[in-house]
Structure formats: C-alpha cells, structure tokens
Scaffold this motif. Structure first.
Motif, PDB file in Angstrom:
ATOM      1  N   GLN A  93       2.463   2.630   2.804  1.00  0.00           N
ATOM      2  CA  GLN A  93       2.063   3.300   4.092  1.00  0.00           C
ATOM      3  C   GLN A  93       3.068   2.902   5.138  1.00  0.00           C
ATOM      4  OE1 GLN A  93      -1.953   2.420   4.830  1.00  0.00           O
ATOM      5  NE2 GLN A  93      -2.675   3.098   2.856  1.00  0.00           N
ATOM      6  N   ARG A 123       0.553   8.016   4.396  1.00  0.00           N
ATOM      7  CA  ARG A 123       0.628   7.824   3.140  1.00  0.00           C
ATOM      8  C   ARG A 123       2.273   8.112   2.428  1.00  0.00           C
ATOM      9  NH1 ARG A 123      -0.117  10.704  -2.199  1.00  0.00           N
ATOM     10  NH2 ARG A 123       0.064  12.708  -1.224  1.00  0.00           N
ATOM     11  N   GLY A 176      -6.388   1.806   9.956  1.00  0.00           N
ATOM     12  CA  GLY A 176      -6.221   0.765   8.997  1.00  0.00           C
ATOM     13  C   GLY A 176      -5.660   1.102   7.761  1.00  0.00           C
ATOM     14  N   HIS A 234      -7.989   4.969  14.355  1.00  0.00           N
ATOM     15  CA  HIS A 234      -8.457   4.548  13.207  1.00  0.00           C
ATOM     16  C   HIS A 234      -7.190   4.387  12.214  1.00  0.00           C
ATOM     17  CE1 HIS A 234     -12.064   4.083  10.863  1.00  0.00           C
ATOM     18  NE2 HIS A 234     -11.320   4.584   9.698  1.00  0.00           N
ATOM     19  N   LEU A 256      -7.189   2.548   5.012  1.00  0.00           N
ATOM     20  CA  LEU A 256      -7.801   2.118   3.723  1.00  0.00           C
ATOM     21  C   LEU A 256      -7.828   3.436   3.032  1.00  0.00           C
ATOM     22  CD1 LEU A 256     -10.657   0.336   5.296  1.00  0.00           C
ATOM     23  CD2 LEU A 256      -8.835  -0.563   4.029  1.00  0.00           C
ATOM     24  N   LYS A 264     -10.289   4.402   0.870  1.00  0.00           N
ATOM     25  CA  LYS A 264     -11.520   4.623   0.404  1.00  0.00           C
ATOM     26  C   LYS A 264     -12.253   4.206   1.674  1.00  0.00           C
ATOM     27  CE  LYS A 264     -12.857   5.037  -3.763  1.00  0.00           C
ATOM     28  NZ  LYS A 264     -13.484   4.807  -5.013  1.00  0.00           N
ATOM     29  N   ASP A 265     -12.794   4.962   2.357  1.00  0.00           N
ATOM     30  CA  ASP A 265     -13.273   4.763   3.688  1.00  0.00           C
ATOM     31  C   ASP A 265     -14.307   5.904   4.193  1.00  0.00           C
ATOM     32  OD1 ASP A 265     -13.464   3.579   6.261  1.00  0.00           O
ATOM     33  OD2 ASP A 265     -11.632   4.273   7.002  1.00  0.00           O
ATOM     34  N   SER A 307       0.832  -1.238  -0.087  1.00  0.00           N
ATOM     35  CA  SER A 307       0.125  -0.066  -0.063  1.00  0.00           C
ATOM     36  C   SER A 307       0.788   1.143   0.075  1.00  0.00           C
ATOM     37  CB  SER A 307      -0.831  -0.050   1.318  1.00  0.00           C
ATOM     38  OG  SER A 307      -0.019   0.094   2.295  1.00  0.00           O
TER      39      SER A 307
END
Ligand code: FAD
Ligand code: MLT
Ligand code: ZN
Length: 457
Positions: A108, A214, A183, A181, A185, A187-188, A106
């Motif tokens: 990240q 990111r 995780g 939070h 993602l 798109k979330d 990803s």
C-alpha cells in the motif's frame, strides 16, 4: 456571480500564500477550459492550497462567504465537471503532491490528491509493486481526480476501477471539517464507507486531499496482440472466449477501421495490416512467466479472426506501437474540433445491436456529423464520440443516451456525469435515488458550495 473584493482576495492570499492565488486571465484560462475544448468557463481566481489544513480553511471561508468552488486535479476530465462553468473559484489540488513510502508488507501507499497516476505507478514500481489503474491521461490525471470520477481505464478487467484500489481517503467536507481514514486496514467494518462514497462523487461531497491505495504484484512478462476481425459478432464472441481461456488477460480494447484510419493519418503511422479490416481488438496478457504460448492458443481458437499481429515480452517498442493505435484515438478525434463524448456501457447481449444502431441515430440527430467508436471491450464500455456538431447542441447527446437507456445500458461508464450528462441522469437513476443523492449532498455540503453545477440535475 458576486465579484470578490480586494480584501477577500487578500484573505485567500493569506491562507495559501501570494503566488498561489492566480487572478490574471492569462494564468487562469488553462484552468477554465476542459481538455476537449468543449466546456469553456471563467473564474475570478484559481487557488492552489499546499496542505489539507489550507484546503479546510479555504472551504470554511467559502462557506462563510457563500462562494462556490470547483475542485480540480489534472483537468483531464471529459464531462465538463472540473471547470468553472458557473464562475466558481477553482480549487486546484495539484500542489498536494506528496507520495508516501510503499509499505512492502501490505502493498500500500498513501498519496496526496495532486499526485499523478504516472507518479503513483513509478513509486509502486520502484518498490517492486504496481498500481492497478492505468489510462492514457496517466501523466496528468491525479489521484484526487481519478477517485472523484472513479476512473476506469485499461485494466478494469483485472483489477477493477479506481474504487477497488482505494482503502481510505482524507477529505475536506463542505463545512470545512476534515475526515481522515488512511490506516489501510483490509477488513474494517466500522460504519459507513466514506471512501467508497467519495469515489465517483465528482467533487460534490468533499475535496479529497489524500488516499491510501492498494498496490498489486508486478507482472513482468507481457504480450500484446492486435486482432483484425471480420464482424462485430466475432468481436463479441472473442471477448467472452478470451476471458474464459486466458487467465493472464489484462486488457481487451476495441476500435474500428475508420478510427484506425484517422489515427494513422493524424500521426503518420504505418497501418498494422495490409488489408483493411472492420473491427480490431487489442489485447494484453501479463503473468509472472511468459504468456505467449497461452495467448497463441487462446487466439488460435477464436473464429472470425482475419489477421493477428503479436508483440512478445522482448519487444516493448513494438508493444507500444500496437497500443498507440488504440490510445491515440482520443487525441486524433480531438484534432477534428471539440467532440461530443458519450462514454457508455452496454449489456453484452445488446452490444451488437448498439454498434449497428448508433451511427444511424447519430446521423438522424446530426446529419453533418461523424461518429467514432472505440473503448474497453471487456467492460462492455464503448466511447461514442461525435465530431462536427456545435459544442452547445445537445441533440446528438440526447439521442445516443436515450438509445443506451433503451438497451439497459449506463449513460456513464467511467467518465462521470459532470455537466455534460446532467440533464439525462434520470435515464439511469430513479427519482427516489436522485432524492437520496440530494440528501447526501445536503448532509456533507450543507451550503451547496462544492461543485454546485455538476451531477445533480
Ligand atoms: P479533473 O479533470 O481535474 O477533475 C475531474 C472531476 O473530479 C471534476 O468533477 C473535479 O471537480 C473532481 N475532482 C478533481 N480533483 C478532486 C479532488 N481532489 N477532490 C474532489 N474532487 C476532485 N478516464 C477513464 O475513466 N478511463 C480512461 O481510460 C481515460 N482515458 C483518458 C485519456 C485521455 C487522453 C484523457 C484526456 C482523459 C481520459 N480519461 C479517462 C478521463 C480523465 O483522465 C479521468 O476522468 C480522470 O479521472 C480525471 O482526473 P483529473 O485529475 O484530471 O481530474
Ligand atoms: C479512453 O478510453 O481512451 C478514454 O476514456 C478517453 C476517451 O474516451 O477519449
Ligand atoms: Zn475509456
């Protein structure tokens, strides 16, 4: 300010461990004054938690005992927002220094609030990635502090400010509750974006303890160029033209002849050009393949460029020398005594007028002062620094910020409001917006214990 009892200090020690509660003035003084030396506070204790759980216990305890605290990271902030000007406890987050593994799929990583930006950059690079935020304070500024201020820096043109890098946060709210939070993602859309809200919240809504960041692809081939220009109008036209013609553009920074003179005198640097020029643009382009030809073509097409110095991908030492002319402004100006630092954005159409007017406005407000301009040209972000003014005399701040507002600019581009600009928030924000800010503050920090003297007038 209420004195802490011996018993209360003992409770703080029981939460974080004896060595992590500092009370001697010798030890707390460095946490009580800001980087510029303009904002000097004092504190009864600096508390250095080593985990999110300890932060949560400390905040809960402070709420119960009606004690205010100031979260602090690297203490490189420039608006007096991270020091205890009202006698608050200092909550230093530097021990939250874990950097998690880079997720190569990803792009990240998760980092503790106390990790420095240089350490994030190094961890990203070791895994074949890069971090999109860079600033001269990289060795001290932390993940938590850069999120809390939504720091900008040198690469905003390409990657956006800190908010654009933050995929999630873990934070302790003003009632001691932990929201997490992490995780990552992409798109979330599951409700309110708490991470986005904490970006730029300046320690007033929650204490950030970790963040999911990111990363971006590393661009190995870099070219740096310093342009000497004939006028401000040529500089502004050049920025637009370079942005259009040079997709590899990563940074476009501006400074002026008096700032360059000061930097060269302060640090004993050789001048970049034989003849004195009025305005300078420092640009960096980066790509997977050598962008030198593209830079040459884009710069060659610019009118009003009198001089060019280029450092190609094979000349990293020369690149660093060119960058130094720009990056050393902050330290060189500080060597003249604590400056008044006004970090502002102007619409492109108003930039030339502002550069013409601001020295006059400063001279009228403080005739004995000197005014220095530099900044991030591609973002319309100028740093107006004024030296030779008493730290407590705000008249020059007011005059400059009123000029900015009259030209439809922002009174804080990237450093935040802090305490330095708190009286003038109303120049940019309506009473209803400020009322909404207060409601958010009351919801997340019901006791008003998190950085109570910052941001809100
Ligand atoms: P601090 O100074 O410790 O704190 C800043 C604010 O964040 C305070 O309000 C504090 O209460 C809050 N805070 C800190 N940590 C937390 C946390 N974990 N949770 C909640 N709130 C917290 N800034 C730019 O935007 N661009 C630049 O190019 C730039 N260059 C700089 C160059 C130099 C030489 C220096 C000295 C400063 C520069 N800055 C720049 C300003 C500064 O580095 C940034 O504002 C940075 O984001 C501050 O990070 P810090 O960790 O030092 O935060
Ligand atoms: C910079 O751009 O150099 C920083 O924001 C620091 C400063 O304003 O002095
Ligand atoms: Zn800046």
């Amino acid at each position: 300010v209420r004195r802490l009892s011996a018993e209360e200090l003992q409770t703080l020690r029981s939460i974080v461990g004896d060595p992590h509660v500092l009370v001697d003035a010798d030890l707390t003084s460095g946490y009580s004054v800001d980087w510029t030396g303009r904002f000097q506070g004092s504190t009864q204790a600096v508390v250095r938690p080593g985990s999110t759980r300890e932060v949560s216990r400390l905040v809960s305890w402070c709420l119960e005992h009606d004690l205010a605290l100031v979260p602090q990271g690297g203490n490189t902030g420039l608006v007096g927002g991270g020091v205890p000007l009202g006698g608050e406890l200092v909550l230093s987050l530097r021990r939250l220094g874990d950097v998690g593994p880079v997720d190569g799929a990803s792009g990240q990583l998760t980092a503790g609030a106390g990790v420095t930006i240089a350490a994030v950059q190094a961890a990203a690079a070791a895994a074949g990635w890069a971090y999109g935020v860079d600033l001269a304070a990289r060795d001290s500024a932390t993940v938590g502090g850069t999120i809390a201020t939504n720091a900008g820096g040198l690469r905003v043109l390409r990657y956006g400010a800190t908010r654009a890098q933050v995929l999630g946060v873990e934070a302790v709210l003003g009632d001691g509750s932990v929201v997490s939070h992490l995780g990552g993602l992409l798109k979330d859309n599951t409700g309110y974006d708490l991470a986005g809200l904490l970006c730029g919240s300046e320690g007033t809504l929650g204490v950030i303890t970790a963040a999911r960041l990111r990363l971006v692809p590393p661009l190995g081939e870099r070219v740096v160029a310093l342009l000497g220009l004939e006028s401000v109008a040529a500089m502004i036209a050049a920025v637009g033209s370079l942005r259009r013609q040079l997709p590899a553009l990563e940074a476009v920074e501006v400074f002026f002849s008096d700032g360059l003179d000061l930097v060269c005198e302060t640090f004993g640097l050789a001048r970049p050009f034989a003849r004195r020029r009025g305005v300078f643009l420092l640009l960096e382009a980066a790509a997977a393949t050598d962008p030198t030809d593209d830079v040459a073509a884009a710069v060659g097409a610019l009118p009003g460029v009198a001089e060019v110095a280029v450092a190609t991908a094979g000349e990293p030492a020369r690149q660093a020398e060119l960058w130094r002319y720009r990056e050393a402004h902050t330290e060189a100006i500080n060597s003249l005594g604590p400056p008044h630092k006004l970090d502002v954005t102007l619409p492109a159409a108003a930039m030339a007028r502002f550069v013409e007017l601001v020295p006059r406005v400063v001279a009228d407000a403080a005739p004995e002062s000197r005014c220095w301009l530099f900044g991030h040209a591609a973002d319309g972000n100028l740093h107006v620094n004024v030296t030779g003014v008493d730290p407590g005399d705000d008249s020059v701040d007011e005059a400059v910020l009123e000029l900015v507002a009259a030209l439809d600019g922002s009174i804080s581009a990237e450093h935040g409001i802090g305490t330095a600009k708190k009286p003038w928030l109303g120049l940019n924000r309506s009473p209803t917006e400020i009322q909404a800010f207060r409601r958010l503050k009351a919801a997340l920090d019901p006791g008003g214990i998190l950085n109570p003297n910052v941001l809100l007038p």
